[in-house]
Each structure stands twice: as C-alpha cells, then as structure tokens.
Design a protein around this motif. Structure first.
Motif, PDB file in Angstrom:
ATOM      1  N   TRP A   1      37.809 -72.794  98.274  1.00 45.13           N
ATOM      2  CA  TRP A   1      38.124 -72.357  99.638  1.00 45.13           C
ATOM      3  C   TRP A   1      37.252 -70.758  99.884  1.00 45.13           C
ATOM      4  O   TRP A   1      36.911 -70.530 100.660  1.00 45.13           O
ATOM      5  N   PRO A   2      37.821 -69.810  98.757  1.00 44.51           N
ATOM      6  CA  PRO A   2      37.075 -68.553  99.245  1.00 44.51           C
ATOM      7  C   PRO A   2      35.647 -68.550  99.192  1.00 44.51           C
ATOM      8  O   PRO A   2      34.943 -67.863  99.863  1.00 44.51           O
ATOM      9  N   LEU A   3      35.073 -69.505  98.247  1.00 49.86           N
ATOM     10  CA  LEU A   3      33.493 -69.337  98.365  1.00 49.86           C
ATOM     11  C   LEU A   3      32.998 -69.816  99.787  1.00 49.86           C
ATOM     12  O   LEU A   3      31.931 -69.839 100.102  1.00 49.86           O
ATOM     13  N   SER A   4      34.135 -70.916 100.446  1.00 52.14           N
ATOM     14  CA  SER A   4      33.550 -71.179 101.885  1.00 52.14           C
ATOM     15  C   SER A   4      33.662 -70.266 102.927  1.00 52.14           C
ATOM     16  O   SER A   4      33.021 -70.267 103.823  1.00 52.14           O
ATOM     17  N   ILE A   5      34.474 -69.063 102.681  1.00 50.78           N
ATOM     18  CA  ILE A   5      34.884 -68.054 103.735  1.00 50.78           C
ATOM     19  C   ILE A   5      34.570 -66.845 103.558  1.00 50.78           C
ATOM     20  O   ILE A   5      34.674 -65.914 104.541  1.00 50.78           O
TER      21      ILE A   5
ATOM     22  N   MET B   1      36.965 -62.244 106.918  1.00 47.03           N
ATOM     23  CA  MET B   1      37.651 -62.606 105.666  1.00 47.03           C
ATOM     24  C   MET B   1      37.180 -62.059 104.269  1.00 47.03           C
ATOM     25  O   MET B   1      35.789 -61.762 104.250  1.00 47.03           O
ATOM     26  N   TRP B   2      37.950 -61.845 103.537  1.00 48.81           N
ATOM     27  CA  TRP B   2      37.471 -61.494 102.186  1.00 48.81           C
ATOM     28  C   TRP B   2      38.501 -62.207 101.193  1.00 48.81           C
ATOM     29  O   TRP B   2      39.572 -62.624 101.571  1.00 48.81           O
ATOM     30  N   SER B   3      38.230 -62.073  99.710  1.00 49.90           N
ATOM     31  CA  SER B   3      38.949 -62.633  98.798  1.00 49.90           C
ATOM     32  C   SER B   3      40.358 -62.248  98.636  1.00 49.90           C
ATOM     33  O   SER B   3      41.085 -63.165  98.051  1.00 49.90           O
ATOM     34  N   GLY B   4      40.390 -60.954  99.106  1.00 47.36           N
ATOM     35  CA  GLY B   4      41.919 -60.740  98.916  1.00 47.36           C
ATOM     36  C   GLY B   4      42.178 -59.721  97.813  1.00 47.36           C
ATOM     37  O   GLY B   4      43.288 -59.227  97.855  1.00 47.36           O
ATOM     38  N   ARG B   5      41.651 -59.903  96.559  1.00 45.55           N
ATOM     39  CA  ARG B   5      42.210 -59.334  95.274  1.00 45.55           C
ATOM     40  C   ARG B   5      40.990 -58.609  94.783  1.00 45.55           C
ATOM     41  O   ARG B   5      39.599 -59.087  94.673  1.00 45.55           O
TER      42      ARG B   5
ATOM     43  N   ARG C   1      42.563 -62.621 102.626  1.00 40.38           N
ATOM     44  CA  ARG C   1      42.832 -62.022 103.667  1.00 40.38           C
ATOM     45  C   ARG C   1      41.929 -61.668 104.763  1.00 40.38           C
ATOM     46  O   ARG C   1      40.719 -61.748 104.409  1.00 40.38           O
ATOM     47  N   PHE C   2      42.376 -61.562 105.885  1.00 35.85           N
ATOM     48  CA  PHE C   2      41.668 -60.971 107.161  1.00 35.85           C
ATOM     49  C   PHE C   2      41.436 -59.557 106.853  1.00 35.85           C
ATOM     50  O   PHE C   2      42.288 -58.919 106.576  1.00 35.85           O
ATOM     51  N   TYR C   3      40.167 -59.202 107.396  1.00 33.98           N
ATOM     52  CA  TYR C   3      40.067 -57.756 107.484  1.00 33.98           C
ATOM     53  C   TYR C   3      40.742 -56.980 108.455  1.00 33.98           C
ATOM     54  O   TYR C   3      40.856 -57.771 109.871  1.00 33.98           O
ATOM     55  N   PRO C   4      41.126 -55.906 108.390  1.00 34.29           N
ATOM     56  CA  PRO C   4      42.056 -55.340 109.383  1.00 34.29           C
ATOM     57  C   PRO C   4      41.189 -55.082 110.735  1.00 34.29           C
ATOM     58  O   PRO C   4      41.631 -55.061 111.982  1.00 34.29           O
TER      59      PRO C   4
END
Length: 479
Positions: A66-70, A76-80, A305-308
């Motif tokens: 999923w993160p590799l897809s988005i 979006m970014w991977s969040g961590r 997470r989405f970027y602000p």
C-alpha cells in the motif's frame, strides 16, 4: 455471503496448492498432486476461482504494497520516519532496489498470477467433464473472473515497474520481460474475454456475491486505455457501464468506506473481509492492511498520512463532505465519536477508518470486518467525463454527479484540468491514482519538482529478482 463462504473454505487449500515462491522462476511449492482433485465433480468448479480471490486478499493486500503504491504523489507520505525509513525515501524518489518491500510487491503480485494460471488449468480439466451448456457457461464465466483478477495483478505490476514479464503458463522457461505496451495488449485481450463471458451485473448481484463482473473488466480496460490516450475507447467502455443503469453513487460519502457501504451499488471491485458477525473465532481478513495505517490511539501502526498542504488545498476548494471523510485529523474526535491522537497537523487516511461503534461487539482489531475498496463507480464517471472533454465533447453530466454527491457546486463547460482536480479529491489516497494521473498527463515534472525525473517514473526491479532471474536483465520483448 456465498463468495466469502467459498473464500473461507478454500483459503487454506488455495495457499497450499499455490503458495508463491520467492522468485519468479521457481514453481509454486507444496502443490497437491492432481490425483487428489476430482475434476469429474463439476459442482466444485468454483473452488479454484475462490483460491484466486483468497490470494488477492492475502497477498495483494500485504501492508507494504500500500505505501509503495501511494507515496510518490504530492498528497501522501508513509507517515513515519522512525520505522521503514526507505518508504520515506521512496516518496522522495530515492530508490533502493534492495528494499525488501519491492521484492514483496513483486512476489505477491506474481503469486496472484501463478495462482490464476493454475486456476485456469484446473478449470480446463473441469470443463473436460462438463455435461451441459450450463456447465460450459459457468466455465467460461469463471475463466473470465480469473482473467480479471490476473489482469489486476499485471496492472499493479505495470504501475510499479513498467516493463514486466508475461507469465503465460506455470511451466514457462523464458522469463524475459515484455514492454509495458505489450503487457497492456495481453491484459486487454484477457479483459475482452471477461467482457464477453462474464455476467453483466454488479458484484453485489452475482451468485457468488462480490465477485468481479464484465463491468469490472470494462472499468479496468478503460483505465488502461486512458493511460494510452485512447479516449474514444475509454468513452465506449465507460458509457456501457453508465448506460447499464445498474450502478449509482452511494449517497453518504462518509459511510461509503465504512461497514454500511460494503458492496454497495457503487462498488465494482472490493476485497472482502468478514468476522461472520461473531465476537470471537475465525475471520477472513487482509492481515495488517487496515491496522498499519491506523492511528496508534485506535490500535494502528501510525503509517500513511496526507500532507497538511493537501488538506489545505481541499479546504481552499471549499471541500466539506469529502474532507471530513478523507482527512482523519489528529487531536480531534471523529463524527463517529472516536478520539484520534497526535497533533492537528497530522492527517491519517480516513478512507480506511472503521468506527469503533461499527465493529462487531467483542472485536477490537482496527478495520476488522470492513472491505478494501479497489474500484468504484465514481472513477467510471470521471474517466467518462475526461474522455469526452478530450474529444471536444461535453463532460458536465458525469462530472457533476460526482460533485453533487460531495455537496460541491456544479460546473459548466468543465475542462480537463478541472476533471483532474476532481479526481485528485475524489480518489485521494486510493491506490496511487494521483501519481498515475500526474505521469499519464505529463504533469509529474511540474508538480513533483526536481526530485522527480522521467527515469524515476517506475521503481527499479528488485535486487533479489535480478540476482536470481538473469533473464530479467534482457531487453524486453515488444510483443
């Protein structure tokens, strides 16, 4: 529930029959001898089909895919940054082909293809014992379903890697890749077979409820045609889905991605999960797919997470309905009453949030009993609008259906750029749609900046595959 019952019953069998190997050139392990299958019992013909669905759920929904897809878009970014740092690097187009996640993505999607190929071989053996026209009709329809699921795996592989190997049989010797264009032609041929032989129904109308249909095949074919700039064909394919009058947008965008929206009339493909409504015991689920991207305060892993800046872009557009659903903001309480930890500058993917109040009593795993949405009717409408506008026609009607559901004002004389912005908002966080749109429209360099270049359109082939399958280094075939 019939498809889920099949999937539950045959998951273990399917994975035993066709568990994928670590490398493309190794046959599936632990294959049960064919003498143990009674191919004269055509009543069991759906068994190998259910095995492919199980593989899509257990393999194609591996959390790292999923993160590799988005992560490569501007939303979006991977969040961590404290775990799986390479996912952050990949989002900045700093690729490392030794990353285990790339190899996992490659293996899992080819695992689906291997299981699909085996399923088609099994279906052929059942067909040899068919005794009626009804049996043969089922055979062709089931082959169509398998071809759609196989096409889905190829589509995702092409999104990630571009030129890939067409694995035509389970015993293929030459594993040289083919060009992306050649793979697309192969997939489109499979999808045409499915269009011609699968029922023209919604997934929720199928005998095996939730199964893919001729309309799923048309949607996927339209997505490939859209990438190729074949707008007349995109219009024809999406017109057929629209004119069937079988599909409609789900009224409540917030609930669309939650338990009430499972297999609604907007759905063209979902990965199905269930806890059978029981407080404990067996579940059919996608392992950690929901969990890894949920906020820690609700039992998740705090990834994705989405970027602000994207959230602010949506706010500046006047988005309300879609913002409430899409952006799960930290240090706030959701409309469903769940407190989300973190800070107000953190925005989790609300499209994968299942409210605590909707979990089966006694269950607590984040997202349990929810389905994973893959393809939906809103995408059909927006592809139809774009195809028409690019041909000098008016695309207002399908475009405004999507806008109206989101309680956004209707527009007239819509442009391609307005449609792309609508896709950005409507399909936010869904399977790399934003990045794909930037690449196919030539906007990637402008939007993503100097960190992106044409050479970084696709991920490099996994190092483990290159080391173990030398043929992958060959010049790709053009057919």
């Amino acid at each position: 529930m019939k498809l889920l019952s099949y999937i539950s019953a045959f998951t273990l069998t399917a994975l035993t029959l066709c568990s994928c190997s670590d490398y493309l050139d190794i046959d599936p392990e632990n294959k049960v001898p064919e003498t143990q299958v009674d191919y004269t019992n055509v009543a069991d013909m759906y068994a190998p089909v259910s095995g492919v669905y199980a593989k899509v759920r257990t393999g194609g929904m591996h959390w790292v895919i999923w993160p590799l897809s988005i992560v490569r878009d501007d939303d979006m970014w991977s969040g961590r940054t404290d775990d799986q740092q390479l996912l952050v690097d990949f989002g900045n187009f700093n690729y490392d082909n030794a990353f285990w996640g790339l190899n996992e993505m490659w293996n899992q999607y080819y695992g689906i293809i291997k299981v699909a190929n085996s399923a088609l071989e099994s279906l052929d053996q059942y067909a040899a014992n068919a005794k009626s026209d009804a049996d043969m009709n089922n055979y062709r329809a089931y082959c169509g379903e398998v071809r759609i699921l196989r096409s889905y795996a190829y589509y995702r592989l092409m999104q990630a890697f571009g030129d890939i190997t067409i694995l035509r049989t389970t015993t293929q010797g030459d594993l040289t890749r083919s060009t992306k264009q050649a793979v697309e032609a192969y997939v489109l041929n499979d999808l045409q077979y499915a269009i011609d032989n699968c029922p023209k129904l919604r997934p929720n109308e199928m005998e095996h409820v939730g199964a893919v249909t001729a309309y799923t095949a048309e949607l996927l074919a339209a997505k490939i045609r859209l990438n190729r700039g074949e707008y007349d064909k995109v219009e024809q394919l999406t017109d057929d889905i629209i004119n069937s009058q079988r599909f409609q947008l789900y009224d409540d965008f917030y609930q669309l991605f939650k338990i009430p929206g499972k297999l609604c009339n907007e759905s063209l493909f979902e990965v199905q999960c269930t806890d059978f409504g029981q407080s404990s015991g067996d579940v059919v689920d996608a392992d950690q797919w929901f969990v890894f991207q949920g906020p820690g305060s609700l039992g998740g892993w705090n990834f994705v997470r989405f970027y602000p800046e994207f959230q602010q872009w949506a706010a500046d557009r006047g988005e309300t309905v879609r913002s409430t659903t899409t952006f799960m903001q930290g240090d706030t309480t959701t409309p469903s009453g769940d407190y989300v930890g973190g800070t107000k500058t953190e925005f989790y993917n609300g499209k994968t949030y299942t409210p605590t109040s909707q979990l089966t009593p006694g269950r607590s795993k984040y997202g349990e009993n929810n389905n994973i949405r893959i393809f939906r009717y809103a995408d059909v409408l927006l592809m139809n609008a774009e195809a028409k506008v690019r041909q000098g026609k008016n695309g207002d009607t399908p475009f405004n259906l999507v806008r109206s559901r989101a309680q956004m004002p209707t527009l007239t004389g819509v442009t391609v750029d307005q449609i792309l912005d609508e896709r950005r908002m409507e399909l936010a966080g869904e399977w790399g749609e934003r990045y794909n749109d930037l690449v196919r429209t030539g906007k990637a360099a402008q939007v993503l900046g100097a960190k992106w270049s044409t050479e970084k359109t696709y991920y490099p082939l996994p190092l483990d595959q290159l080391n173990n399958v030398p043929a992958l280094k060959n010049e790709p075939y053009n057919e």
